[in-house]
Every structure is written in structure tokens, then in C-alpha cells.
Design an enzyme around this catalytic site. Structure first.
Site, PDB file in Angstrom:
ATOM      1  N   ASP A 109      42.214  28.704  38.686  1.00  0.00           N
ATOM      2  CA  ASP A 109      42.107  27.281  38.346  1.00  0.00           C
ATOM      3  C   ASP A 109      41.994  26.336  39.543  1.00  0.00           C
ATOM      4  O   ASP A 109      41.899  25.125  39.362  1.00  0.00           O
ATOM      5  CB  ASP A 109      43.283  26.861  37.452  1.00  0.00           C
ATOM      6  CG  ASP A 109      44.651  27.182  38.077  1.00  0.00           C
ATOM      7  OD1 ASP A 109      44.756  27.231  39.320  1.00  0.00           O
ATOM      8  OD2 ASP A 109      45.617  27.374  37.312  1.00  0.00           O
ATOM      9  N   HIS A 126      41.647  37.196  41.361  1.00  0.00           N
ATOM     10  CA  HIS A 126      40.766  37.218  40.182  1.00  0.00           C
ATOM     11  C   HIS A 126      39.688  36.139  40.245  1.00  0.00           C
ATOM     12  O   HIS A 126      39.131  35.756  39.226  1.00  0.00           O
ATOM     13  CB  HIS A 126      41.609  37.086  38.904  1.00  0.00           C
ATOM     14  CG  HIS A 126      42.540  38.250  38.699  1.00  0.00           C
ATOM     15  ND1 HIS A 126      43.691  38.179  37.951  1.00  0.00           N
ATOM     16  CD2 HIS A 126      42.481  39.527  39.157  1.00  0.00           C
ATOM     17  CE1 HIS A 126      44.298  39.364  37.960  1.00  0.00           C
ATOM     18  NE2 HIS A 126      43.595  40.193  38.687  1.00  0.00           N
ATOM     19  N   CYS A 162      16.985  35.557  42.229  1.00  0.00           N
ATOM     20  CA  CYS A 162      16.762  36.995  41.971  1.00  0.00           C
ATOM     21  C   CYS A 162      16.773  37.367  40.489  1.00  0.00           C
ATOM     22  O   CYS A 162      16.694  38.566  40.164  1.00  0.00           O
ATOM     23  CB  CYS A 162      17.787  37.835  42.736  1.00  0.00           C
ATOM     24  SG  CYS A 162      19.441  37.760  42.046  1.00  0.00           S
ATOM     25  N   SER A 201      53.256  37.863  33.923  1.00  0.00           N
ATOM     26  CA  SER A 201      53.855  38.891  33.052  1.00  0.00           C
ATOM     27  C   SER A 201      53.898  40.235  33.780  1.00  0.00           C
ATOM     28  O   SER A 201      54.527  41.172  33.305  1.00  0.00           O
ATOM     29  CB  SER A 201      53.037  39.003  31.764  1.00  0.00           C
ATOM     30  OG  SER A 201      51.671  39.202  32.078  1.00  0.00           O
ATOM     31  N   ASN A 225      60.151  33.810  35.792  1.00  0.00           N
ATOM     32  CA  ASN A 225      59.304  33.923  34.599  1.00  0.00           C
ATOM     33  C   ASN A 225      60.201  33.764  33.379  1.00  0.00           C
ATOM     34  O   ASN A 225      61.288  34.321  33.341  1.00  0.00           O
ATOM     35  CB  ASN A 225      58.623  35.301  34.571  1.00  0.00           C
ATOM     36  CG  ASN A 225      57.369  35.307  33.729  1.00  0.00           C
ATOM     37  OD1 ASN A 225      56.433  34.549  34.020  1.00  0.00           O
ATOM     38  ND2 ASN A 225      57.333  36.106  32.688  1.00  0.00           N
ATOM     39  N   ASP A 242      62.137  27.817  32.990  1.00  0.00           N
ATOM     40  CA  ASP A 242      60.874  27.121  33.187  1.00  0.00           C
ATOM     41  C   ASP A 242      60.573  26.961  34.697  1.00  0.00           C
ATOM     42  O   ASP A 242      61.470  26.614  35.484  1.00  0.00           O
ATOM     43  CB  ASP A 242      60.958  25.746  32.515  1.00  0.00           C
ATOM     44  CG  ASP A 242      59.686  24.962  32.699  1.00  0.00           C
ATOM     45  OD1 ASP A 242      58.680  25.328  32.079  1.00  0.00           O
ATOM     46  OD2 ASP A 242      59.693  24.002  33.504  1.00  0.00           O
TER      47      ASP A 242
HETATM   48  P1  NAD Z   1      50.048  36.061  31.642  1.00  0.00           P
HETATM   49  O1  NAD Z   1      49.506  35.115  30.626  1.00  0.00           O
HETATM   50  O2  NAD Z   1      49.940  37.503  31.395  1.00  0.00           O
HETATM   51  O3  NAD Z   1      51.591  35.751  31.895  1.00  0.00           O
HETATM   52  C1  NAD Z   1      52.068  34.478  32.109  1.00  0.00           C
HETATM   53  C2  NAD Z   1      53.604  34.555  32.109  1.00  0.00           C
HETATM   54  O4  NAD Z   1      54.099  33.283  32.456  1.00  0.00           O
HETATM   55  C3  NAD Z   1      54.179  34.931  30.735  1.00  0.00           C
HETATM   56  O5  NAD Z   1      55.078  36.000  30.885  1.00  0.00           O
HETATM   57  C4  NAD Z   1      54.913  33.645  30.293  1.00  0.00           C
HETATM   58  O6  NAD Z   1      56.103  33.914  29.623  1.00  0.00           O
HETATM   59  C5  NAD Z   1      55.190  32.958  31.618  1.00  0.00           C
HETATM   60  N1  NAD Z   1      55.225  31.506  31.545  1.00  0.00           N
HETATM   61  C6  NAD Z   1      54.299  30.681  30.990  1.00  0.00           C
HETATM   62  N2  NAD Z   1      54.624  29.384  31.209  1.00  0.00           N
HETATM   63  C7  NAD Z   1      55.821  29.397  31.877  1.00  0.00           C
HETATM   64  C8  NAD Z   1      56.670  28.381  32.356  1.00  0.00           C
HETATM   65  N3  NAD Z   1      56.372  27.089  32.220  1.00  0.00           N
HETATM   66  N4  NAD Z   1      57.809  28.751  32.973  1.00  0.00           N
HETATM   67  C9  NAD Z   1      58.130  30.075  33.133  1.00  0.00           C
HETATM   68  N5  NAD Z   1      57.353  31.081  32.711  1.00  0.00           N
HETATM   69  C10 NAD Z   1      56.202  30.744  32.088  1.00  0.00           C
HETATM   70  O7  NAD Z   1      49.385  35.646  33.001  1.00  0.00           O
HETATM   71  P2  NAD Z   1      49.111  36.489  34.307  1.00  0.00           P
HETATM   72  O8  NAD Z   1      50.233  37.432  34.578  1.00  0.00           O
HETATM   73  O9  NAD Z   1      48.684  35.533  35.326  1.00  0.00           O
HETATM   74  O10 NAD Z   1      47.866  37.434  33.954  1.00  0.00           O
HETATM   75  C11 NAD Z   1      46.803  37.056  33.155  1.00  0.00           C
HETATM   76  C12 NAD Z   1      45.462  36.887  33.835  1.00  0.00           C
HETATM   77  O11 NAD Z   1      44.921  35.729  33.258  1.00  0.00           O
HETATM   78  C13 NAD Z   1      45.491  36.577  35.292  1.00  0.00           C
HETATM   79  O12 NAD Z   1      44.901  37.617  35.920  1.00  0.00           O
HETATM   80  C14 NAD Z   1      44.646  35.325  35.499  1.00  0.00           C
HETATM   81  O13 NAD Z   1      43.477  35.676  36.199  1.00  0.00           O
HETATM   82  C15 NAD Z   1      44.216  34.901  34.152  1.00  0.00           C
HETATM   83  N6  NAD Z   1      44.544  33.525  33.728  1.00  0.00           N
HETATM   84  C16 NAD Z   1      44.552  32.512  34.636  1.00  0.00           C
HETATM   85  C17 NAD Z   1      44.872  31.228  34.233  1.00  0.00           C
HETATM   86  C18 NAD Z   1      44.848  30.137  35.261  1.00  0.00           C
HETATM   87  O14 NAD Z   1      44.104  30.221  36.228  1.00  0.00           O
HETATM   88  N7  NAD Z   1      45.670  29.086  35.101  1.00  0.00           N
HETATM   89  C19 NAD Z   1      45.194  30.968  32.903  1.00  0.00           C
HETATM   90  C20 NAD Z   1      45.166  32.022  31.984  1.00  0.00           C
HETATM   91  C21 NAD Z   1      44.844  33.306  32.416  1.00  0.00           C
END
Ligand code: NAD
Length: 253
Positions: A109, A126, A162, A201, A225, A242
Site C-alpha cells: 500500500d 509482495h 513488448c 497472521s 497482532n 490493537d
Molecule cells: P493477513 O490478513 O493474513 O493478517 C492480518 C492480521 O492482522 C490478522 O491476523 C488480523 O487479526 C490482524 N489485525 C488486523 N487489524 C489489526 C489491528 N488493528 N490490530 C491488531 N491486529 C490486527 O495479512 P498478512 O499477514 O499481511 O498477509 C496477507 C497478504 O495480503 C500479505 O502478503 C499482503 O501482501 C497482502 N495484503 C496487503 C494489504 C496492504 O497492503 N495493506 C492488505 C491486504 C492484504
């Protein structure tokens, strides 16, 4: 050890940060949820609505490419309006203070860059969704260019040089990981004394291997988390609260 409550978690984190000299944060989608960008796996997350499109399918099918771009444009207002949250700003403060040399992120992002990290100091595992790339020759494209072509031609554009498909500059499932970013992340994980996994996660591999790598090389490991992760057992401190609330106190000037 799991922090009993937010206050003691913040206190313990403060002590651990103060005694560390080189801190590497590793961030996932959870750090950006307070900025309005949904994560993948929480209720209401992206995956509860859309099945991800694997890389092979994107390459093989024009329909899949059209759908991938439709989804990306549907998220444009969300990405364009997002501003760094308290988590991003706290890390940027520690970066400015010289405690954090670089951040490793799974996020796409661009919010770490917006919070003040130099682009060179954001290791994106990523990729980045705020621009596009040709999957053949690697030429970069602005999203506006893609949108204009999409609207004019009624579908996903190919590269002007290309003719290969143009894709957001992100890594999809089934796509090779960026070698340079993986190498840099390994080096950072192996040469820090504190590694903090924030809002991940820890189920997406190989990215999820970095906290363990840091731990095995002698760094302390903190996991922030709100849900449990598979690596909580090996962490020195786990804060299940949070992220904005936890890191807000570390936002400085
Ligand atoms: P995930 O969605 O698998 O895990 C996110 C974790 O964050 C969850 O376990 C959730 O419980 C926790 N969480 C969410 N909001 C929270 C908060 N306010 N406070 C505390 N914990 C909180 O995400 P991931 O592990 O990053 O893997 C998913 C893939 O998705 C990544 O590889 C990424 O590339 C992509 N992704 C990126 C974005 C972004 O760029 N913002 C958004 C969605 C997915």
C-alpha cells in the site's frame, strides 16, 4: 510471554525498544486496517469477498486479467485516500531516531514510504500496488495509463513496448518472490537485536520465515497482532491488542 493487558504490553515493549540498538519491524496487513485498507483474513477481509487470482491464471487468461484490473480499480479510492496510521508513524519516529535501519513489509500500500521511510529502506516482499509493470520487459506504468487504456479498449492493456500483459507491481500467489527483496530481508533479519512482527497472521510463506530467522540468529522477537499466531510460542513478548493503541505511545516528532 503474552502481555496481560495493553498497558503492561506497552510498558514492556518500551523497555525492550529502549534496550535494543537495531530494530527490524516486519509488517502485515493489520498495520493498515486503521487506515481503511481491509486485511485478507479478518471477518470482512478481502478474501471473504474475492478468491485471489493466481499468477498463472493472470498470465493465461485475458478474462482473469480484466477481472484483476476491475478489482484493482474498485479499490482505487481506498488506496488513494489511505494515510499512514499510528503504527506507521511510530515506526517512522524510531527510523528517524536511528533505531530502525529499514522495514520489511508484506504490504503493497506504500504507506511506510508515505510515513517518511526512504523507498530504499522499505523492503517490499509482495511488491507495490500503487503502480504497474509489464510482466515481460518490466517497464513501469502509472495506474492512470492502465485505467485510460482499460476504459478505451474495454479490457486489460498489454505493454506498449513488448505486448506482454501489464500487472500491478505486486507478487501474486504462484509468482516468484523478488530475489533482491528476499536477500535484503534475510540480511536485516539476521543482523538485528530486536525483530517486531506487526499485524501479520504469519501464515504466508516464505515471508513468515523471517521472524523465526531473526529469533534463531539471537534477536528478541515481539509479536503484535490481535489474533494468535503460530509463532507466539517462540516470541519474547506477544501483545494481542490493537496496533494503533499499542504503537500510538511511540509516535514521536
Ligand atoms: P493477513 O490478513 O493474513 O493478517 C492480518 C492480521 O492482522 C490478522 O491476523 C488480523 O487479526 C490482524 N489485525 C488486523 N487489524 C489489526 C489491528 N488493528 N490490530 C491488531 N491486529 C490486527 O495479512 P498478512 O499477514 O499481511 O498477509 C496477507 C497478504 O495480503 C500479505 O502478503 C499482503 O501482501 C497482502 N495484503 C496487503 C494489504 C496492504 O497492503 N495493506 C492488505 C491486504 C492484504
Amino acid at each position: 510471554m503474552i502481555a496481560t493487558d495493553l498497558r503492561s504490553g506497552v510498558e514492556q515493549l518500551g523497555e525492550i525498544i529502549a534496550s535494543a540498538s537495531t530494530i527490524i519491524p516486519f509488517t502485515g496487513a493489520g498495520i493498515s486496517t486503521e487506515c481503511g485498507i481491509p486485511d485478507f483474513r479478518s471477518p470482512g477481509g478481502v478474501w471473504t469477498r474475492n478468491r485471489p487470482i493466481p499468477y498463472d491464471e493472470f498470465v493465461a487468461s485475458r478474462q482473469a486479467r480484466d477481472e484483476a484490473w476491475r478489482r484493482r480499480f474498485a479499490m482505487q479510492t481506498t488506496f488513494a485516500q489511505a494515510r499512514p496510521g499510528r503504527g506507521h508513524r511510530a515506526l517512522a519516529s524510531l527510523y528517524r531516531a536511528g533505531k530502525i535501519p529499514a522495514v520489511i513489509t508484506q504490504n503493497i500500500d506504500n504507506l511506510h514510504q508515505m510515513s517518511g521511510f526512504a523507498s530504499d529502506h522499505v523492503v517490499e516482499l509482495h511488491g507495490n500496488t500503487t503502480y504497474a509493470r509489464c510482466i515481460g520487459c518490466g517497464k513501469s506504468y502509472e495506474l492512470e495509463w492502465v485505467k485510460q487504456r482499460f476504459d478505451e479498449d474495454g479490457g486489460a492493456p498489454d505493454c506498449a513496448d513488448c505486448d506482454e500483459p501489464v500487472k500491478t507491481a505486486t507478487i501474486s500467489f504462484g509468482q516468484a518472490m523478488p530475489e533482491d527483496a528476499m536477500q535484503r530481508a534475510s540480511g536485516l533479519a539476521q543482523h538485528c537485536d530486536l525483530f517486531i512482527a506487526i499485524g501479520s497472521s504469519l501464515v504466508v510463506w516464505p515471508a513468515a520465515g523471517f521472524p523465526l530467522m531473526a529469533r534463531n540468529c539471537g534477536a528478541r522477537l515481539v509479536i503484535i497482532n490481535r489474533e494468535p499466531t503460530d509463532q507466539d510460542d517462540v516470541a519474547d513478548l506477544v501483545i494481542r491488542h490493537d496496533i494503533g493503541e499499542t504503537l500510538g505511545p511511540f509516535v514521536g516528532n
